[in-house]
Design an enzyme around this catalytic site. Structure first.
Site, PDB file in Angstrom:
ATOM      1  N   GLU A  92       0.838  -1.187   0.000  1.00  0.00           N
ATOM      2  CA  GLU A  92       0.000   0.000   0.000  1.00  0.00           C
ATOM      3  C   GLU A  92       0.882   1.250   0.000  1.00  0.00           C
ATOM      4  OE1 GLU A  92      -3.252   1.949   3.133  1.00  0.00           O
ATOM      5  OE2 GLU A  92      -1.905   0.338   3.771  1.00  0.00           O
ATOM      6  N   TRP A  93       0.525   2.218  -0.813  1.00  0.00           N
ATOM      7  CA  TRP A  93       1.259   3.488  -0.828  1.00  0.00           C
ATOM      8  C   TRP A  93       0.716   4.385   0.281  1.00  0.00           C
ATOM      9  CZ3 TRP A  93       5.463   5.656  -2.912  1.00  0.00           C
ATOM     10  CH2 TRP A  93       5.605   7.046  -2.821  1.00  0.00           C
ATOM     11  N   LEU A  94       1.601   4.843   1.145  1.00  0.00           N
ATOM     12  CA  LEU A  94       1.223   5.771   2.213  1.00  0.00           C
ATOM     13  C   LEU A  94       1.966   7.080   1.985  1.00  0.00           C
ATOM     14  CD1 LEU A  94       1.306   3.406   5.334  1.00  0.00           C
ATOM     15  CD2 LEU A  94      -0.707   4.202   4.068  1.00  0.00           C
ATOM     16  N   ASP A 193      13.075  -3.437  14.282  1.00  0.00           N
ATOM     17  CA  ASP A 193      14.070  -2.565  13.637  1.00  0.00           C
ATOM     18  C   ASP A 193      13.561  -1.122  13.692  1.00  0.00           C
ATOM     19  OD1 ASP A 193      16.354  -1.802  12.289  1.00  0.00           O
ATOM     20  OD2 ASP A 193      15.685  -2.494  10.320  1.00  0.00           O
TER      21      ASP A 193
END
Length: 286
Positions: A92-94, A193
Protein backbone atom coordinates in the site's frame (compact mmCIF):
# COMPACT_ATOMS: atom_id res chain seq x y z
CA UNK A 1 8.93 -7.73 -14.28
CA UNK A 2 6.41 -4.90 -14.42
CA UNK A 3 3.96 -6.85 -16.56
CA UNK A 4 3.87 -9.61 -13.93
CA UNK A 5 3.53 -7.11 -11.08
CA UNK A 6 0.62 -5.39 -12.88
CA UNK A 7 -1.05 -8.77 -13.36
CA UNK A 8 -0.60 -9.70 -9.71
CA UNK A 9 -2.02 -6.37 -8.51
CA UNK A 10 -5.00 -6.90 -10.82
CA UNK A 11 -5.54 -10.41 -9.47
CA UNK A 12 -5.28 -9.42 -5.80
CA UNK A 13 -7.46 -6.33 -6.05
CA UNK A 14 -9.94 -7.70 -8.55
CA UNK A 15 -9.55 -4.58 -10.67
CA UNK A 16 -7.51 -4.18 -13.85
CA UNK A 17 -4.23 -2.40 -13.11
CA UNK A 18 -1.78 -1.25 -15.75
CA UNK A 19 1.09 0.90 -14.55
CA UNK A 20 1.60 4.09 -16.50
CA UNK A 21 4.11 5.84 -14.22
CA UNK A 22 7.04 4.38 -12.32
CA UNK A 23 9.35 6.66 -10.40
CA UNK A 24 12.26 5.72 -8.21
CA UNK A 25 11.84 6.47 -4.50
CA UNK A 26 13.83 5.58 -1.40
CA UNK A 27 13.88 1.86 -0.71
CA UNK A 28 16.47 1.88 2.05
CA UNK A 29 20.10 0.84 1.63
CA UNK A 30 19.16 -2.70 0.56
CA UNK A 31 16.33 -2.50 -1.95
CA UNK A 32 15.28 -0.34 -4.89
CA UNK A 33 11.95 1.39 -4.31
CA UNK A 34 9.37 2.61 -6.82
CA UNK A 35 6.09 4.47 -6.75
CA UNK A 36 3.96 2.70 -9.37
CA UNK A 37 0.74 4.33 -10.57
CA UNK A 38 -1.96 3.85 -13.19
CA UNK A 39 -2.86 7.51 -12.91
CA UNK A 40 -5.51 6.91 -10.24
CA UNK A 41 -3.98 4.69 -7.58
CA UNK A 42 -0.35 4.30 -6.47
CA UNK A 43 1.49 1.35 -4.94
CA UNK A 44 4.94 1.07 -3.40
CA UNK A 45 7.13 -1.62 -4.94
CA UNK A 46 10.45 -2.78 -3.53
CA UNK A 47 12.74 -4.77 -5.76
CA UNK A 48 15.86 -6.87 -5.21
CA UNK A 49 17.62 -9.93 -6.63
CA UNK A 50 15.50 -13.05 -7.18
CA UNK A 51 17.49 -14.77 -4.42
CA UNK A 52 16.01 -12.34 -1.86
CA UNK A 53 12.37 -13.33 -2.33
CA UNK A 54 12.25 -14.96 1.13
CA UNK A 55 13.11 -11.57 2.65
CA UNK A 56 10.06 -10.02 1.01
CA UNK A 57 7.82 -12.93 2.04
CA UNK A 58 8.94 -12.49 5.66
CA UNK A 59 8.30 -8.75 5.46
CA UNK A 60 4.78 -9.34 4.15
CA UNK A 61 3.99 -11.89 6.86
CA UNK A 62 5.38 -9.56 9.51
CA UNK A 63 3.23 -6.68 8.31
CA UNK A 64 0.18 -8.96 8.31
CA UNK A 65 0.95 -10.03 11.88
CA UNK A 66 1.16 -6.38 12.93
CA UNK A 67 -2.02 -5.51 11.04
CA UNK A 68 -3.88 -8.29 12.85
CA UNK A 69 -3.35 -6.49 16.18
CA UNK A 70 -5.51 -3.56 14.95
CA UNK A 71 -3.19 -1.20 16.80
CA UNK A 72 -0.69 0.90 14.84
CA UNK A 73 -0.82 1.69 11.11
CA UNK A 74 1.50 -0.26 8.84
CA UNK A 75 1.42 -0.51 5.03
CA UNK A 76 -0.74 -3.40 3.81
CA UNK A 77 1.15 -5.95 1.71
CA UNK A 78 -0.58 -6.87 -1.55
CA UNK A 79 1.72 -9.39 -3.19
CA UNK A 80 5.28 -10.55 -3.53
CA UNK A 81 7.22 -12.95 -5.70
CA UNK A 82 9.81 -13.35 -8.45
CA UNK A 83 9.94 -12.03 -11.99
CA UNK A 84 12.95 -12.89 -14.09
CA UNK A 85 16.11 -12.03 -12.17
CA UNK A 86 14.23 -9.94 -9.62
CA UNK A 87 12.15 -10.40 -6.49
CA UNK A 88 9.64 -7.83 -5.35
CA UNK A 89 6.95 -6.87 -2.85
CA UNK A 90 3.96 -4.64 -3.54
CA UNK A 91 2.72 -2.53 -0.64
CA UNK A 92 0.00 0.00 0.00
CA UNK A 93 1.26 3.49 -0.83
CA UNK A 94 1.22 5.77 2.21
CA UNK A 95 1.84 9.45 1.58
CA UNK A 96 4.04 10.63 4.44
CA UNK A 97 3.80 14.11 5.87
CA UNK A 98 5.10 16.14 8.78
CA UNK A 99 4.66 15.06 12.40
CA UNK A 100 3.97 16.95 15.60
CA UNK A 101 3.93 16.18 19.32
CA UNK A 102 0.35 14.89 19.14
CA UNK A 103 1.16 12.40 16.39
CA UNK A 104 4.30 11.18 18.21
CA UNK A 105 2.37 10.76 21.44
CA UNK A 106 -0.25 8.76 19.53
CA UNK A 107 2.52 6.64 18.00
CA UNK A 108 3.73 5.78 21.50
CA UNK A 109 0.24 4.80 22.59
CA UNK A 110 -0.38 2.68 19.50
CA UNK A 111 2.99 0.91 19.70
CA UNK A 112 2.22 0.11 23.34
CA UNK A 113 -1.05 -1.44 22.18
CA UNK A 114 0.79 -3.57 19.60
CA UNK A 115 3.27 -4.70 22.25
CA UNK A 116 0.39 -6.19 24.24
CA UNK A 117 -0.04 -8.83 21.53
CA UNK A 118 1.68 -11.96 22.86
CA UNK A 119 2.44 -15.56 21.91
CA UNK A 120 1.87 -18.80 23.78
CA UNK A 121 4.80 -20.35 21.88
CA UNK A 122 7.40 -18.21 23.63
CA UNK A 123 10.05 -16.00 22.07
CA UNK A 124 10.77 -16.10 18.34
CA UNK A 125 8.53 -16.31 15.30
CA UNK A 126 7.09 -18.76 12.78
CA UNK A 127 9.90 -18.15 10.25
CA UNK A 128 13.33 -16.58 10.14
CA UNK A 129 13.58 -13.12 8.60
CA UNK A 130 16.25 -10.44 8.17
CA UNK A 131 17.62 -7.48 10.08
CA UNK A 132 18.83 -5.28 7.26
CA UNK A 133 20.17 -7.97 4.92
CA UNK A 134 21.50 -10.13 7.78
CA UNK A 135 19.60 -13.34 8.54
CA UNK A 136 17.65 -13.10 11.80
CA UNK A 137 17.05 -16.44 13.50
CA UNK A 138 13.66 -16.76 15.20
CA UNK A 139 13.57 -20.34 16.49
CA UNK A 140 10.91 -20.58 19.20
CA UNK A 141 12.51 -20.53 22.66
CA UNK A 142 10.78 -20.57 26.04
CA UNK A 143 13.45 -18.58 27.90
CA UNK A 144 14.16 -14.99 26.82
CA UNK A 145 17.78 -14.88 28.04
CA UNK A 146 18.53 -18.13 26.19
CA UNK A 147 16.90 -16.75 23.03
CA UNK A 148 18.87 -13.52 23.23
CA UNK A 149 22.18 -15.29 23.84
CA UNK A 150 21.79 -17.85 21.07
CA UNK A 151 19.76 -16.17 18.35
CA UNK A 152 20.66 -12.52 18.78
CA UNK A 153 24.08 -11.65 20.26
CA UNK A 154 25.67 -15.08 19.85
CA UNK A 155 24.73 -15.24 16.19
CA UNK A 156 25.98 -11.71 15.52
CA UNK A 157 29.28 -12.46 17.29
CA UNK A 158 29.65 -15.55 15.10
CA UNK A 159 29.20 -13.47 11.95
CA UNK A 160 31.55 -10.78 13.31
CA UNK A 161 34.34 -13.31 13.84
CA UNK A 162 34.08 -14.25 10.17
CA UNK A 163 34.57 -10.55 9.35
CA UNK A 164 37.67 -10.36 11.54
CA UNK A 165 35.93 -8.68 14.49
CA UNK A 166 37.71 -8.79 17.85
CA UNK A 167 35.56 -8.68 20.98
CA UNK A 168 37.76 -9.71 23.93
CA UNK A 169 34.92 -9.73 26.48
CA UNK A 170 32.42 -11.56 24.31
CA UNK A 171 32.27 -14.75 26.40
CA UNK A 172 32.12 -12.83 29.68
CA UNK A 173 29.20 -10.82 28.33
CA UNK A 174 27.27 -13.86 27.10
CA UNK A 175 27.77 -15.57 30.45
CA UNK A 176 26.38 -12.52 32.25
CA UNK A 177 23.18 -12.25 30.20
CA UNK A 178 20.99 -14.57 32.35
CA UNK A 179 21.63 -12.22 35.28
CA UNK A 180 21.32 -9.07 33.16
CA UNK A 181 17.97 -10.24 31.76
CA UNK A 182 16.55 -11.71 34.95
CA UNK A 183 13.42 -9.52 34.87
CA UNK A 184 10.03 -11.02 34.10
CA UNK A 185 9.49 -10.87 30.34
CA UNK A 186 6.28 -11.67 28.49
CA UNK A 187 6.62 -12.26 24.73
CA UNK A 188 5.48 -9.14 22.88
CA UNK A 189 5.04 -8.65 19.16
CA UNK A 190 7.87 -6.26 18.28
CA UNK A 191 8.75 -4.34 15.13
CA UNK A 192 12.36 -5.41 15.55
CA UNK A 193 14.07 -2.57 13.64
CA UNK A 194 12.41 0.53 15.04
CA UNK A 195 14.67 3.49 14.30
CA UNK A 196 13.62 6.89 12.98
CA UNK A 197 13.93 5.85 9.34
CA UNK A 198 11.22 3.21 9.81
CA UNK A 199 8.62 5.45 11.46
CA UNK A 200 6.67 8.50 10.42
CA UNK A 201 3.23 9.99 9.95
CA UNK A 202 0.86 10.02 7.01
CA UNK A 203 -0.15 13.30 5.42
CA UNK A 204 -3.24 13.24 7.66
CA UNK A 205 -1.07 12.91 10.79
CA UNK A 206 -1.62 9.21 11.49
CA UNK A 207 1.45 7.44 12.96
CA UNK A 208 2.87 4.64 10.82
CA UNK A 209 5.76 2.18 11.11
CA UNK A 210 7.22 0.08 8.31
CA UNK A 211 10.14 -2.16 7.20
CA UNK A 212 9.79 -4.53 10.17
CA UNK A 213 12.01 -7.36 11.39
CA UNK A 214 9.10 -8.88 13.29
CA UNK A 215 9.24 -11.43 16.11
CA UNK A 216 7.99 -11.99 19.65
CA UNK A 217 10.51 -10.70 22.18
CA UNK A 218 10.99 -8.29 25.04
CA UNK A 219 9.10 -5.12 24.09
CA UNK A 220 12.06 -3.13 25.41
CA UNK A 221 14.07 -4.02 22.29
CA UNK A 222 11.86 -1.67 20.27
CA UNK A 223 12.01 1.16 22.80
CA UNK A 224 15.78 0.80 23.12
CA UNK A 225 16.29 1.07 19.38
CA UNK A 226 14.20 4.25 19.21
CA UNK A 227 16.96 5.78 21.37
CA UNK A 228 19.90 4.45 19.34
CA UNK A 229 20.15 6.92 16.47
CA UNK A 230 19.13 10.26 17.94
CA UNK A 231 15.98 9.17 19.74
CA UNK A 232 12.31 9.79 19.13
CA UNK A 233 10.64 12.96 20.49
CA UNK A 234 9.77 13.00 24.20
CA UNK A 235 6.06 12.89 23.32
CA UNK A 236 6.51 9.33 21.97
CA UNK A 237 7.78 8.01 25.31
CA UNK A 238 5.08 9.92 27.19
CA UNK A 239 2.37 8.28 25.10
CA UNK A 240 3.94 4.83 25.41
CA UNK A 241 4.25 4.95 29.18
CA UNK A 242 0.66 6.14 29.56
CA UNK A 243 -0.51 2.83 28.08
CA UNK A 244 2.23 0.31 28.97
CA UNK A 245 4.80 1.70 31.44
CA UNK A 246 8.34 0.39 31.07
CA UNK A 247 9.63 -1.94 33.76
CA UNK A 248 12.26 -0.99 36.32
CA UNK A 249 15.78 -1.60 35.00
CA UNK A 250 15.08 -0.67 31.39
CA UNK A 251 17.79 2.02 31.48
CA UNK A 252 20.36 -0.68 32.32
CA UNK A 253 19.09 -3.15 29.72
CA UNK A 254 18.77 -0.83 26.73
CA UNK A 255 22.52 -0.81 25.95
CA UNK A 256 22.51 -4.60 25.89
CA UNK A 257 19.59 -4.60 23.47
CA UNK A 258 21.14 -1.96 21.22
CA UNK A 259 24.40 -3.92 21.08
CA UNK A 260 22.60 -6.32 18.75
CA UNK A 261 22.07 -3.57 16.20
CA UNK A 262 25.61 -2.18 16.49
CA UNK A 263 27.05 -5.65 15.94
CA UNK A 264 24.76 -6.02 12.95
CA UNK A 265 26.00 -2.68 11.60
CA UNK A 266 29.56 -3.97 12.00
CA UNK A 267 28.61 -7.09 10.04
CA UNK A 268 26.93 -5.04 7.32
CA UNK A 269 29.25 -2.03 7.07
CA UNK A 270 32.40 -2.65 9.13
CA UNK A 271 34.20 0.54 10.06
CA UNK A 272 34.00 1.96 13.55
CA UNK A 273 31.02 -0.12 14.63
CA UNK A 274 33.38 -2.75 16.05
CA UNK A 275 34.98 -0.21 18.39
CA UNK A 276 31.54 1.08 19.35
CA UNK A 277 30.42 -2.46 20.16
CA UNK A 278 33.44 -3.00 22.43
CA UNK A 279 32.72 0.26 24.27
CA UNK A 280 29.13 -0.87 24.80
CA UNK A 281 30.27 -4.25 26.09
CA UNK A 282 32.61 -2.52 28.57
CA UNK A 283 29.74 -0.30 29.70
CA UNK A 284 27.38 -3.26 30.21
CA UNK A 285 29.94 -5.24 32.24
CA UNK A 286 30.91 -2.41 34.59
Amino acid sequence: MWTKIDAQISQVTGEKFQSQQRRSVGGGCINQGYAVSNGEITYFVKQNLASEVAMFEAEALGLKEMLATASIRVPKPLSWGEAGNSSYIVLEWLELGSSNSNSWEEMGRKLAAMHQASSSEGFGWKINNTIGSTPQINTWTSDWAEFYIKHRLGYQFQLARQRGGNFPQQEKLLAAIPELLAHQVQPSLVHGDLWGGNAGCTASGEPVIFDPATYFGDREVDIAMTELFGGFPAAFYKGYNEVFPLDAGYEQRKTLYNLYHILNHFNLFGGGYGSQANRMIDQILR
